[in-house]
Write a protein that holds these residues in place. Structure first.
Motif, short mmCIF file in Angstrom:
data_model
loop_
_atom_site.label_atom_id
_atom_site.label_comp_id
_atom_site.label_asym_id
_atom_site.label_seq_id
_atom_site.Cartn_x
_atom_site.Cartn_y
_atom_site.Cartn_z
N ASP A 1 0.85 -1.21 0.00
CA ASP A 1 0.00 0.00 0.00
C ASP A 1 0.88 1.25 0.00
O ASP A 1 0.60 2.22 -0.71
CB ASP A 1 -0.94 0.02 1.21
N PHE A 2 1.96 1.23 0.77
CA PHE A 2 2.91 2.34 0.82
C PHE A 2 3.64 2.46 -0.52
O PHE A 2 3.80 3.56 -1.05
CB PHE A 2 3.89 2.09 1.97
N LEU A 3 4.05 1.32 -1.09
CA LEU A 3 4.74 1.31 -2.37
C LEU A 3 3.86 1.88 -3.49
O LEU A 3 4.32 2.64 -4.34
CB LEU A 3 5.18 -0.13 -2.71
N LYS A 4 2.56 1.54 -3.47
CA LYS A 4 1.62 2.01 -4.50
C LYS A 4 1.54 3.54 -4.53
O LYS A 4 1.30 4.12 -5.58
CB LYS A 4 0.21 1.44 -4.25
N LYS A 5 1.74 4.17 -3.38
CA LYS A 5 1.71 5.64 -3.32
C LYS A 5 2.97 6.25 -3.93
O LYS A 5 2.99 7.43 -4.25
CB LYS A 5 1.55 6.10 -1.87
N GLN A 6 4.03 5.44 -4.08
CA GLN A 6 5.32 5.95 -4.54
C GLN A 6 5.64 5.64 -6.00
O GLN A 6 6.50 6.26 -6.58
CB GLN A 6 6.44 5.34 -3.68
N VAL A 7 5.00 4.61 -6.56
CA VAL A 7 5.25 4.25 -7.95
C VAL A 7 3.95 4.30 -8.74
O VAL A 7 2.90 4.02 -8.21
CB VAL A 7 5.90 2.83 -8.10
N ASP A 8 4.09 4.65 -9.99
CA ASP A 8 2.90 4.83 -10.82
C ASP A 8 2.73 3.67 -11.80
O ASP A 8 2.51 3.89 -12.98
CB ASP A 8 3.02 6.17 -11.57
N ILE A 9 2.92 2.44 -11.29
CA ILE A 9 2.72 1.27 -12.14
C ILE A 9 1.86 0.26 -11.39
O ILE A 9 1.74 0.31 -10.17
CB ILE A 9 4.05 0.61 -12.58
#
Length: 139
Positions: free
Chosen positions: A80-88
């Protein structure tokens, strides 16, 4: 040429694998030693950019009865944290047997027990990604 990345997210390390450009084979890339989520994600972002990754497949460690336990919850909150940082796009792949498979590969290769920790996570990430690639190809 784009690629797919596989991640095996653990408490101490993150195993990373990459597909070939044809999306047929998964190859072990590296093991990230966990520091803190923001630093770990920064390294993942660098790898995504360097390798033109357009999809991330993350192993989800479900319980054998297919339920979500504490470890799976930790992976989900990291993602969930990663999804906020990458746009893929990020998808989950069931990883219940990958550690056992990885251990077997290392034993077959006669890697000494004390050295297996260095490889197990990136090999597990390779199994996670390969499972996804095979299902995609045959699906």
């Amino acid at each position: 040429m784009s690629r797919i990345m596989g991640l095996d997210v653990g408490n101490k390390t993150i195993g990373v694998a990459l597909s070939d450009p044809m999306f047929l084979l998964a190859n072990a890339l590296e093991t990230i030693k966990r520091k803190k989520a923001s630093v770990d994600i920064e390294r993942i972002k660098e790898l995504v950019e360097e390798n033109d990754v357009n999809l991330i497949v993350v192993g989800l460690p479900k319980n054998m009865n297919n339920t979500i336990g504490p470890q799976a919850m930790r992976v989900i909150s990291f993602v969930d944290f990663l999804k906020k940082q990458v746009d893929i796009e990020i998808v989950y792949e069931d990883e219940r047997m990958t550690t056992i498979q990885s251990e077997a590969v290392l034993m077959d290769m006669e890697v000494r027990r004390e050295n297996r920790k260095k490889y197990i996570d990136k090999i597990a990430a390779t199994f996670i990604l390969q499972t996804y690639l095979d299902r995609r190809k045959n699906g």
